[in-house]
Design a protein around this motif. Structure first.
Motif, PDB file in Angstrom:
ATOM      1  N   LEU A  44     -31.821  60.575  44.246  1.00 17.77           N
ATOM      2  CA  LEU A  44     -31.221  61.597  45.106  1.00 17.77           C
ATOM      3  C   LEU A  44     -29.816  61.197  45.543  1.00 17.77           C
ATOM      4  O   LEU A  44     -28.918  62.041  45.644  1.00 17.77           O
ATOM      5  N   VAL A  45     -29.612  59.899  45.784  1.00 20.95           N
ATOM      6  CA  VAL A  45     -28.257  59.431  46.110  1.00 20.95           C
ATOM      7  C   VAL A  45     -27.343  59.703  44.923  1.00 20.95           C
ATOM      8  O   VAL A  45     -26.235  60.230  45.076  1.00 20.95           O
ATOM      9  N   ALA A  46     -27.831  59.377  43.733  1.00 22.93           N
ATOM     10  CA  ALA A  46     -27.022  59.593  42.532  1.00 22.93           C
ATOM     11  C   ALA A  46     -26.713  61.080  42.353  1.00 22.93           C
ATOM     12  O   ALA A  46     -25.587  61.458  42.036  1.00 22.93           O
ATOM     13  N   VAL A  47     -27.721  61.902  42.587  1.00 24.35           N
ATOM     14  CA  VAL A  47     -27.533  63.348  42.432  1.00 24.35           C
ATOM     15  C   VAL A  47     -26.472  63.852  43.408  1.00 24.35           C
ATOM     16  O   VAL A  47     -25.573  64.613  43.047  1.00 24.35           O
ATOM     17  N   ASN A  48     -26.555  63.379  44.665  1.00 30.56           N
ATOM     18  CA  ASN A  48     -25.575  63.798  45.659  1.00 30.56           C
ATOM     19  C   ASN A  48     -24.184  63.270  45.343  1.00 30.56           C
ATOM     20  O   ASN A  48     -23.190  63.979  45.513  1.00 30.56           O
ATOM     21  N   ALA A  49     -24.121  62.013  44.876  1.00 32.46           N
ATOM     22  CA  ALA A  49     -22.819  61.442  44.515  1.00 32.46           C
ATOM     23  C   ALA A  49     -22.204  62.265  43.382  1.00 32.46           C
ATOM     24  O   ALA A  49     -21.006  62.553  43.392  1.00 32.46           O
ATOM     25  N   ASN A  50     -23.041  62.670  42.451  1.00 34.27           N
ATOM     26  CA  ASN A  50     -22.581  63.491  41.339  1.00 34.27           C
ATOM     27  C   ASN A  50     -22.035  64.826  41.821  1.00 34.27           C
ATOM     28  O   ASN A  50     -20.991  65.280  41.363  1.00 34.27           O
ATOM     29  N   ALA A  51     -22.769  65.426  42.754  1.00 30.55           N
ATOM     30  CA  ALA A  51     -22.353  66.719  43.285  1.00 30.55           C
ATOM     31  C   ALA A  51     -21.020  66.573  44.007  1.00 30.55           C
ATOM     32  O   ALA A  51     -20.129  67.415  43.875  1.00 30.55           O
ATOM     33  N   LEU A  52     -20.891  65.448  44.764  1.00 28.79           N
ATOM     34  CA  LEU A  52     -19.643  65.211  45.484  1.00 28.79           C
ATOM     35  C   LEU A  52     -18.492  65.024  44.514  1.00 28.79           C
ATOM     36  O   LEU A  52     -17.389  65.521  44.731  1.00 28.79           O
ATOM     37  N   LEU A  53     -18.767  64.306  43.450  1.00 30.96           N
ATOM     38  CA  LEU A  53     -17.744  64.095  42.439  1.00 30.96           C
ATOM     39  C   LEU A  53     -17.298  65.421  41.853  1.00 30.96           C
ATOM     40  O   LEU A  53     -16.103  65.659  41.669  1.00 30.96           O
ATOM     41  N   ALA A  54     -18.289  66.259  41.595  1.00 32.90           N
ATOM     42  CA  ALA A  54     -17.956  67.574  41.048  1.00 32.90           C
ATOM     43  C   ALA A  54     -17.078  68.334  42.035  1.00 32.90           C
ATOM     44  O   ALA A  54     -16.090  68.961  41.660  1.00 32.90           O
ATOM     45  N   LEU A 132     -12.100  63.550  36.565  1.00 34.34           N
ATOM     46  CA  LEU A 132     -11.573  62.772  37.680  1.00 34.34           C
ATOM     47  C   LEU A 132     -11.493  61.279  37.352  1.00 34.34           C
ATOM     48  O   LEU A 132     -10.659  60.551  37.866  1.00 34.34           O
ATOM     49  N   LYS A 133     -12.372  60.828  36.495  1.00 35.33           N
ATOM     50  CA  LYS A 133     -12.412  59.390  36.170  1.00 35.33           C
ATOM     51  C   LYS A 133     -11.117  58.927  35.493  1.00 35.33           C
ATOM     52  O   LYS A 133     -10.768  57.771  35.563  1.00 35.33           O
ATOM     53  N   LEU A 134     -10.422  59.882  34.858  1.00 38.24           N
ATOM     54  CA  LEU A 134      -9.193  59.510  34.133  1.00 38.24           C
ATOM     55  C   LEU A 134      -7.961  59.655  35.022  1.00 38.24           C
ATOM     56  O   LEU A 134      -6.832  59.710  34.534  1.00 38.24           O
ATOM     57  N   GLN A 135      -8.203  59.725  36.347  1.00 37.48           N
ATOM     58  CA  GLN A 135      -7.108  60.041  37.261  1.00 37.48           C
ATOM     59  C   GLN A 135      -5.921  59.090  37.139  1.00 37.48           C
ATOM     60  O   GLN A 135      -4.789  59.528  37.055  1.00 37.48           O
ATOM     61  N   SER A 136      -6.185  57.756  37.104  1.00 35.86           N
ATOM     62  CA  SER A 136      -5.042  56.829  37.128  1.00 35.86           C
ATOM     63  C   SER A 136      -4.177  56.972  35.873  1.00 35.86           C
ATOM     64  O   SER A 136      -2.950  56.954  35.961  1.00 35.86           O
ATOM     65  N   GLN A 137      -4.820  57.172  34.708  1.00 35.84           N
ATOM     66  CA  GLN A 137      -4.036  57.377  33.488  1.00 35.84           C
ATOM     67  C   GLN A 137      -3.197  58.656  33.614  1.00 35.84           C
ATOM     68  O   GLN A 137      -2.025  58.689  33.251  1.00 35.84           O
ATOM     69  N   GLU A 155      -6.612  58.095  45.026  1.00 37.24           N
ATOM     70  CA  GLU A 155      -7.386  57.305  44.077  1.00 37.24           C
ATOM     71  C   GLU A 155      -8.611  56.638  44.681  1.00 37.24           C
ATOM     72  O   GLU A 155      -9.662  56.571  44.061  1.00 37.24           O
ATOM     73  N   GLU A 156      -8.455  56.131  45.897  1.00 43.23           N
ATOM     74  CA  GLU A 156      -9.558  55.356  46.478  1.00 43.23           C
ATOM     75  C   GLU A 156     -10.820  56.200  46.608  1.00 43.23           C
ATOM     76  O   GLU A 156     -11.917  55.762  46.296  1.00 43.23           O
ATOM     77  N   ILE A 157     -10.609  57.432  47.082  1.00 42.55           N
ATOM     78  CA  ILE A 157     -11.778  58.280  47.319  1.00 42.55           C
ATOM     79  C   ILE A 157     -12.499  58.544  46.009  1.00 42.55           C
ATOM     80  O   ILE A 157     -13.695  58.300  45.873  1.00 42.55           O
ATOM     81  N   ALA A 158     -11.758  59.003  45.027  1.00 41.25           N
ATOM     82  CA  ALA A 158     -12.382  59.327  43.748  1.00 41.25           C
ATOM     83  C   ALA A 158     -13.036  58.093  43.155  1.00 41.25           C
ATOM     84  O   ALA A 158     -14.210  58.114  42.774  1.00 41.25           O
ATOM     85  N   PHE A 161     -16.273  57.093  44.821  1.00 41.48           N
ATOM     86  CA  PHE A 161     -17.466  57.874  44.471  1.00 41.48           C
ATOM     87  C   PHE A 161     -17.962  57.579  43.063  1.00 41.48           C
ATOM     88  O   PHE A 161     -19.162  57.540  42.818  1.00 41.48           O
ATOM     89  N   VAL A 162     -17.019  57.357  42.167  1.00 43.47           N
ATOM     90  CA  VAL A 162     -17.443  56.996  40.819  1.00 43.47           C
ATOM     91  C   VAL A 162     -18.249  55.704  40.867  1.00 43.47           C
ATOM     92  O   VAL A 162     -19.304  55.573  40.256  1.00 43.47           O
ATOM     93  N   THR A 163     -17.765  54.739  41.670  1.00 44.56           N
ATOM     94  CA  THR A 163     -18.460  53.461  41.780  1.00 44.56           C
ATOM     95  C   THR A 163     -19.851  53.655  42.373  1.00 44.56           C
ATOM     96  O   THR A 163     -20.842  53.130  41.857  1.00 44.56           O
ATOM     97  N   VAL A 164     -19.931  54.420  43.462  1.00 51.94           N
ATOM     98  CA  VAL A 164     -21.224  54.663  44.098  1.00 51.94           C
ATOM     99  C   VAL A 164     -22.203  55.237  43.080  1.00 51.94           C
ATOM    100  O   VAL A 164     -23.336  54.785  42.950  1.00 51.94           O
TER     101      VAL A 164
END
Ligand code: ADP
Ligand code: MG
Lengths: 296, 230
Positions: A44-54, A132-137, A155-158, A161-164
């Protein structure tokens, strides 16, 4: 000699098996609940993190500021170039004046901000990305566009969340694997205990010509019931836990921006996965217990 | 029909319990299997029930070839046999009725048939009044009669009893043996292992004498051989 599946008999026998070892069955259900709860929580944490990323992918923009020396015409012309940069979904032009209006709107109570000259701001593009994962490039590429003076990204926020999400996924998979094995092992031992208790009855059944299937079924039912009960209990515990955490996040000011998916949107898959996993654990445990036992 | 042809059997530890036995028991026969302790009588019973396998020879039981029987057929073969042991082997936490219902259910008998059959079998062994008793509330003779009822309840072709009177006093033993004879007269083949000479002499049935894994005598009438007890 009837071949029908004597559901009532197997159910009754399985149930009385379960109660003949109250404590072990309790332990077996407990470990199944622990397994499912941990599995459920991480998922459920992963699902929520995914939703937040979206969400972030939707809302989080890179701001690319245009060089001061550019006229508005020149600045607007950069749009097509920016949209050619890989991973850029869209680039929206925002003039100094528009930016100033937004800024003032954000701080309506601050007198001193209200009559600032838009000239102190720069024209900018709000850029949305595909991934979003390709943000820095992407930020690097946008910086290379002639006429872009500076790029501002969150960058930090994105990245956070990717790390989480990644950590949650890895921990989740590892924990589930371990707990799954432990649960199967404990259920298997609980049922081995019952088969030991029932060895006389099993010997008699075999002697009078009961089929192996008939002898096995009550133990499979026992495992099934342990797994299923574990699933039902974990479902309600998971629900309670989820609501408590959601409530906590909701009333916490610093966590306001995190949007928790309501449980009402999740309960069907959670119930399905819990029932499936619980039954798998229970039946798997009982099969591993009786596999050896019934070889004669 | 039971037929053993040149059967040999060796336990895992190397004890050769059966050293070449040929024996035929026709449907409807009553046969005493006698011989000194350790001669191989129980091993023959175990060969018949499929509990142990022969290392040589052929065994046919009620149409099944035990020597090359498939896993699936073993239960079907066992349903043609009713087995009785010296130590009764009743389930103590089940009533007499439930002990019988249990084995009927184990072979898939419907509830209706169970309710009809059990009173009949209990009547046969004269235990109708004990249906709701637990085995521990019964005497040894009564417990063994329950075991006989259980062996009979699935209507087997053959009853096999390994020293069924071993734990009973002489009077109960006689009663029990008479009961087995009565069951035989109702059409069931009966094979009884015993070393009670007096009993065997009394009934004038076929007697097969085993010694050291061989059949040493097979005749109708009394007990042959003097060195019985051991
Ligand atoms: N499970 C076993 N493992 C090894 N040897 C056995 C086993 N059961 C019986 N025997 C041996 O096989 C021989 C025949 O035993 P058994 O058939 O029990 O004799 P009986 O029933 O005539 O007294 C004896 O020598 C006995 O010690
Ligand atoms: Mg013996």
């Amino acid at each position: 000699m009837a071949k029908r599946h004597d559901f009532r008999y197997f159910f009754h026998e399985g149930l009385s098996n379960m109660f003949s070892h109250g404590f072990m069955s309790f332990a077996a259900i407990g470990i199944t609940v622990a397994c499912l709860l941990i599995m459920g929580t991480f998922t459920l944490v992963a699902v929520n993190a995914n939703a937040l990323l979206a969400d972030l992918e939707q809302e989080n923009e890179i701001l690319a500021y245009v060089d001061d020396s550019y006229t508005e015409e020149q600045a607007k012309a950069l749009q097509s170039q920016l949209e050619k940069v890989p991973n850029v979904a869209s680039a929206t032009y925002i003039s100094k004046e528009e930016a100033m209006e937004d800024f003032k709107a954000q701080y309506p109570d601050e007198e001193m901000f209200q009559d600032l000259d838009p000239a102190i701001l720069r024209d900018r593009f709000a850029i949305r990305m595909v991934d979003l994962k390709l943000q820095s490039q992407t930020v690097e590429k946008v910086k290379e566009v002639e006429g872009i003076a500076e790029v501002n990204a969150f960058e930090e926020i994105a990245g956070g969340f990717v790390t989480v999400r990644n950590v949650a996924t890895v921990v989740c998979v590892a924990l589930i694997a371990i707990l799954f094995i432990v649960s199967v092992f404990i259920i298997s031992n609980t049922i081995k205990l019952t088969t030991f208790d029932r060895r006389e009855e099993i010997a008699i059944m075999r002697m009078v010509g009961a089929t192996n299937g008939f002898i096995r079924w009550p133990f499979v039912y026992e495992g099934f019931m342990i797994g299923f009960l574990g699933a039902v209990i974990s479902f309600f515990l998971q629900w309670a836990l989820y609501e408590a955490v959601a409530q906590g996040v909701d009333t916490n000011d610093t966590l306001q921006l995190i949007r928790i998916i309501p449980f009402s949107q999740l309960w069907v898959p959670v119930a399905g996965v819990f029932a499936g996993a619980g039954i798998l654990i229970g039946v798997g445990g009982s099969l591993s217990a009786i596999r050896k036992f019934l070889q004669v | 029909m039971i037929r053993l042809k040149d059967v040999e059997m060796e336990y895992e530890n190397g004890t050769k319990a059966i050293k070449g036995i040929t024996l035929t028991i026709e449907d409807g026969e009553f046969v005493f299997l006698v011989g000194p302790s350790g001669s191989g009588k129980s091993t023959i019973i175990k060969l018949l029930t499929g509990e142990v396998e022969p290392c040589a020879g052929r065994i046919m039981i009620n149409g099944f070839s035990v020597s090359n029987i498939s896993e699936k057929q073993i239960p079907l073969m066992r349903r043609t046999l009713g087995v009785i042991f010296q130590d009764f082997r009743l389930i103590e936490k089940k009533t007499v009725y439930d002990n019988l219902a249990f084995v009927m259910r184990a072979v898939g008998a419907p509830q209706k048939e169970i309710r009809k059959r059990i009173p009949y079998v209990l009547h046969l062994v004269d235990l109708e009044k004990k249906a709701d008793s637990y085995p521990t509330e019964l005497s040894g003779g009564e417990q063994q009669r329950v075991a006989i009822a259980r062996a009979l309840v699935n209507n087997p072709n053959t009853i096999i009893a390994d020293e069924p009177t071993g734990n009973l006093d002489p009077e109960r033993s006689l009663e029990l043996m008479s009961l087995l004879v009565k069951i035989n007269e109702l059409g069931t083949t009966v094979v009884v292992v015993t070393h009670e000479k007096d009993l065997v002499d009394r009934f004038g049935k076929r007697v097969v004498t085993i010694d050291s894994g061989h059949v040493v005598n097979d005749s109708v009438g009394g007990y042959v051989g003097g060195h019985i007890h051991g």
